[in-house]
Design a protein around this motif. Structure first.
Motif, PDB file in Angstrom:
ATOM      1  N   LEU A  35      31.006  49.124 -32.232  1.00 23.80           N
ATOM      2  CA  LEU A  35      30.619  48.454 -33.471  1.00 23.80           C
ATOM      3  C   LEU A  35      31.273  49.139 -34.669  1.00 23.80           C
ATOM      4  O   LEU A  35      31.759  48.476 -35.589  1.00 23.80           O
ATOM      5  CB  LEU A  35      29.092  48.450 -33.614  1.00 23.80           C
ATOM      6  CG  LEU A  35      28.537  47.678 -34.807  1.00 23.80           C
ATOM      7  CD1 LEU A  35      28.693  46.172 -34.580  1.00 23.80           C
ATOM      8  CD2 LEU A  35      27.080  48.035 -35.030  1.00 23.80           C
TER       9      LEU A  35
ATOM     10  N   GLU B 103      27.735  38.963 -27.819  1.00 20.19           N
ATOM     11  CA  GLU B 103      26.282  38.798 -27.878  1.00 20.19           C
ATOM     12  C   GLU B 103      25.540  39.814 -27.016  1.00 20.19           C
ATOM     13  O   GLU B 103      24.498  40.341 -27.422  1.00 20.19           O
ATOM     14  CB  GLU B 103      25.909  37.377 -27.444  1.00 20.19           C
ATOM     15  CG  GLU B 103      24.468  37.030 -27.667  1.00 20.19           C
ATOM     16  CD  GLU B 103      24.161  35.576 -27.342  1.00 20.19           C
ATOM     17  OE1 GLU B 103      23.015  35.319 -26.934  1.00 20.19           O
ATOM     18  OE2 GLU B 103      25.047  34.714 -27.504  1.00 20.19           O
TER      19      GLU B 103
ATOM     20  N   THR C 139      22.716  46.822 -34.920  1.00 20.35           N
ATOM     21  CA  THR C 139      23.704  45.823 -35.325  1.00 20.35           C
ATOM     22  C   THR C 139      23.796  45.734 -36.848  1.00 20.35           C
ATOM     23  O   THR C 139      24.825  45.340 -37.393  1.00 20.35           O
ATOM     24  CB  THR C 139      23.349  44.449 -34.719  1.00 20.35           C
ATOM     25  OG1 THR C 139      23.301  44.593 -33.301  1.00 20.35           O
ATOM     26  CG2 THR C 139      24.379  43.394 -35.058  1.00 20.35           C
TER      27      THR C 139
ATOM     28  N   TYR D 102      20.529  42.918 -43.118  1.00 18.41           N
ATOM     29  CA  TYR D 102      21.067  44.165 -42.581  1.00 18.41           C
ATOM     30  C   TYR D 102      20.813  45.314 -43.544  1.00 18.41           C
ATOM     31  O   TYR D 102      20.411  46.406 -43.143  1.00 18.41           O
ATOM     32  CB  TYR D 102      22.555  44.044 -42.307  1.00 18.41           C
ATOM     33  CG  TYR D 102      22.915  43.223 -41.094  1.00 18.41           C
ATOM     34  CD1 TYR D 102      21.982  42.931 -40.094  1.00 18.41           C
ATOM     35  CD2 TYR D 102      24.201  42.742 -40.927  1.00 18.41           C
ATOM     36  CE1 TYR D 102      22.325  42.187 -38.982  1.00 18.41           C
ATOM     37  CE2 TYR D 102      24.560  41.995 -39.817  1.00 18.41           C
ATOM     38  CZ  TYR D 102      23.620  41.721 -38.843  1.00 18.41           C
ATOM     39  OH  TYR D 102      23.968  40.998 -37.740  1.00 18.41           O
TER      40      TYR D 102
ATOM     41  N   HIS E 124      31.628  41.348 -35.742  1.00 16.17           N
ATOM     42  CA  HIS E 124      30.536  41.421 -34.779  1.00 16.17           C
ATOM     43  C   HIS E 124      31.072  41.590 -33.364  1.00 16.17           C
ATOM     44  O   HIS E 124      32.189  41.182 -33.060  1.00 16.17           O
ATOM     45  CB  HIS E 124      29.664  40.163 -34.867  1.00 16.17           C
ATOM     46  CG  HIS E 124      28.792  40.165 -36.076  1.00 16.17           C
ATOM     47  ND1 HIS E 124      27.550  40.738 -36.084  1.00 16.17           N
ATOM     48  CD2 HIS E 124      28.998  39.692 -37.335  1.00 16.17           C
ATOM     49  CE1 HIS E 124      27.016  40.611 -37.282  1.00 16.17           C
ATOM     50  NE2 HIS E 124      27.881  39.985 -38.065  1.00 16.17           N
ATOM     51  N   LEU E 125      30.253  42.191 -32.496  1.00 14.80           N
ATOM     52  CA  LEU E 125      30.582  42.359 -31.087  1.00 14.80           C
ATOM     53  C   LEU E 125      30.114  41.139 -30.311  1.00 14.80           C
ATOM     54  O   LEU E 125      29.505  40.226 -30.874  1.00 14.80           O
ATOM     55  CB  LEU E 125      29.900  43.620 -30.544  1.00 14.80           C
ATOM     56  CG  LEU E 125      30.253  44.940 -31.228  1.00 14.80           C
ATOM     57  CD1 LEU E 125      29.415  46.064 -30.632  1.00 14.80           C
ATOM     58  CD2 LEU E 125      31.740  45.242 -31.089  1.00 14.80           C
TER      59      LEU E 125
ATOM     60  N   VAL F 172      26.965  46.898 -38.810  1.00 16.14           N
ATOM     61  CA  VAL F 172      28.265  46.272 -38.595  1.00 16.14           C
ATOM     62  C   VAL F 172      29.161  46.388 -39.827  1.00 16.14           C
ATOM     63  O   VAL F 172      30.359  46.635 -39.712  1.00 16.14           O
ATOM     64  CB  VAL F 172      28.130  44.792 -38.133  1.00 16.14           C
ATOM     65  CG1 VAL F 172      27.508  43.917 -39.205  1.00 16.14           C
ATOM     66  CG2 VAL F 172      29.476  44.232 -37.681  1.00 16.14           C
TER      67      VAL F 172
ATOM     68  N   ARG G 113      26.366  42.952 -26.152  1.00 19.24           N
ATOM     69  CA  ARG G 113      26.307  44.285 -26.774  1.00 19.24           C
ATOM     70  C   ARG G 113      25.464  44.270 -28.044  1.00 19.24           C
ATOM     71  O   ARG G 113      24.769  45.240 -28.329  1.00 19.24           O
ATOM     72  CB  ARG G 113      27.717  44.820 -27.060  1.00 19.24           C
ATOM     73  CG  ARG G 113      28.433  45.214 -25.773  1.00 19.24           C
ATOM     74  CD  ARG G 113      29.689  45.978 -26.034  1.00 19.24           C
ATOM     75  NE  ARG G 113      30.687  45.098 -26.633  1.00 19.24           N
ATOM     76  CZ  ARG G 113      31.900  45.478 -27.006  1.00 19.24           C
ATOM     77  NH1 ARG G 113      32.272  46.733 -26.871  1.00 19.24           N
ATOM     78  NH2 ARG G 113      32.740  44.618 -27.534  1.00 19.24           N
ATOM     79  N   GLU G 114      25.495  43.187 -28.793  1.00 17.91           N
ATOM     80  CA  GLU G 114      24.654  43.119 -29.991  1.00 17.91           C
ATOM     81  C   GLU G 114      23.169  43.066 -29.619  1.00 17.91           C
ATOM     82  O   GLU G 114      22.341  43.652 -30.304  1.00 17.91           O
ATOM     83  CB  GLU G 114      25.071  41.961 -30.883  1.00 17.91           C
ATOM     84  CG  GLU G 114      26.402  42.262 -31.549  1.00 17.91           C
ATOM     85  CD  GLU G 114      26.648  41.527 -32.838  1.00 17.91           C
ATOM     86  OE1 GLU G 114      25.812  40.676 -33.233  1.00 17.91           O
ATOM     87  OE2 GLU G 114      27.676  41.812 -33.462  1.00 17.91           O
ATOM     88  N   ASP G 115      22.837  42.386 -28.522  1.00 14.91           N
ATOM     89  CA  ASP G 115      21.456  42.389 -28.043  1.00 14.91           C
ATOM     90  C   ASP G 115      21.036  43.802 -27.650  1.00 14.91           C
ATOM     91  O   ASP G 115      19.923  44.234 -27.941  1.00 14.91           O
ATOM     92  CB  ASP G 115      21.279  41.446 -26.855  1.00 14.91           C
ATOM     93  CG  ASP G 115      21.273  39.980 -27.249  1.00 14.91           C
ATOM     94  OD1 ASP G 115      21.141  39.679 -28.454  1.00 14.91           O
ATOM     95  OD2 ASP G 115      21.407  39.130 -26.343  1.00 14.91           O
TER      96      ASP G 115
ATOM     97  N   LEU H 219      22.166  46.555 -28.876  1.00 15.87           N
ATOM     98  CA  LEU H 219      22.073  47.381 -30.076  1.00 15.87           C
ATOM     99  C   LEU H 219      20.843  47.093 -30.937  1.00 15.87           C
ATOM    100  O   LEU H 219      20.428  47.940 -31.716  1.00 15.87           O
ATOM    101  CB  LEU H 219      23.336  47.226 -30.929  1.00 15.87           C
ATOM    102  CG  LEU H 219      24.580  47.896 -30.370  1.00 15.87           C
ATOM    103  CD1 LEU H 219      25.807  47.500 -31.174  1.00 15.87           C
ATOM    104  CD2 LEU H 219      24.417  49.402 -30.344  1.00 15.87           C
TER     105      LEU H 219
END
Length: 166
Positions: free
Chosen positions: A99, A109, A119, A8, A106-107, A122, A111-113, A115
């Motif tokens: 987020l 799956e 992501t 990240y 983590h949000l 975070v 919403r993370e996809d 983003l």
């Protein structure tokens, strides 16, 4: 630092160094909008232009200065949302706000996809003072999109909006 945190951090640093969409170009689109946002807490600022053609974010261009978080965040949004539908842009903006409010958790799956590289921010949610940095470009985008939608439906030129804190 975990391997995921290192990844990240690398995504953020890469976007800060090689910013996508940087440079305020003239945008030729059915609707355009521009927003200037300033984080009065730290001095980060961004001016973002967006073009909308029909139901699509046709162009995103920006210029700004500030910390690596603010600059990388607007770079990620430019890469992520140019060419996407307005509905996807709205959904992504809201997912990024969630987020930032997740306090480093983590949000889901889906919403993370949505983003993608966003992501990587975070961990910023753990630091309230840095949340404003990360949100700066996203608030400029939200404002500029509202202007572009209005201009597109009215066939008018955009007004430049001077925003406050993110």
């Amino acid at each position: 630092m975990s391997t995921l945190e290192q990844m990240y951090q690398q995504v953020i640093m890469d976007h800060a160094r090689e910013a996508h969409g940087r440079g305020l170009i003239t945008i030729d689109a059915a609707g355009t909008g521009e927003s200037h946002q300033l984080n009065t807490t730290c001095g980060d600022e961004v001016t973002l232009r967006v073009g909308v053609d029909g139901d699509t974010v046709s162009a995103i261009a920006w210029e700004g200065h500030g910390c690596s978080i603010s600059q990388a965040s607007v770079s990620v949004l430019a890469e992520l949302l140019q060419g996407e539908s307005l509905a996807t842009a709205d959904e992504t903006i809201e997912a990024f706000r969630a987020l930032m409010q997740s306090k480093g958790e983590h949000l889901d799956e889906e919403r993370e996809d949505l983003l993608g590289d966003a992501t990587a921010f975070v961990g910023v949610g753990k630091y309230p003072a840095r949340i404003k940095c990360a949100l700066l470009g996203w608030m400029a985008l939200r404002d500029a999109l509202a202007q572009a939608r209005a201009a597109s439906s009215a066939g008018a030129a955009p007004e430049v909006s001077e925003g406050g804190q993110a």
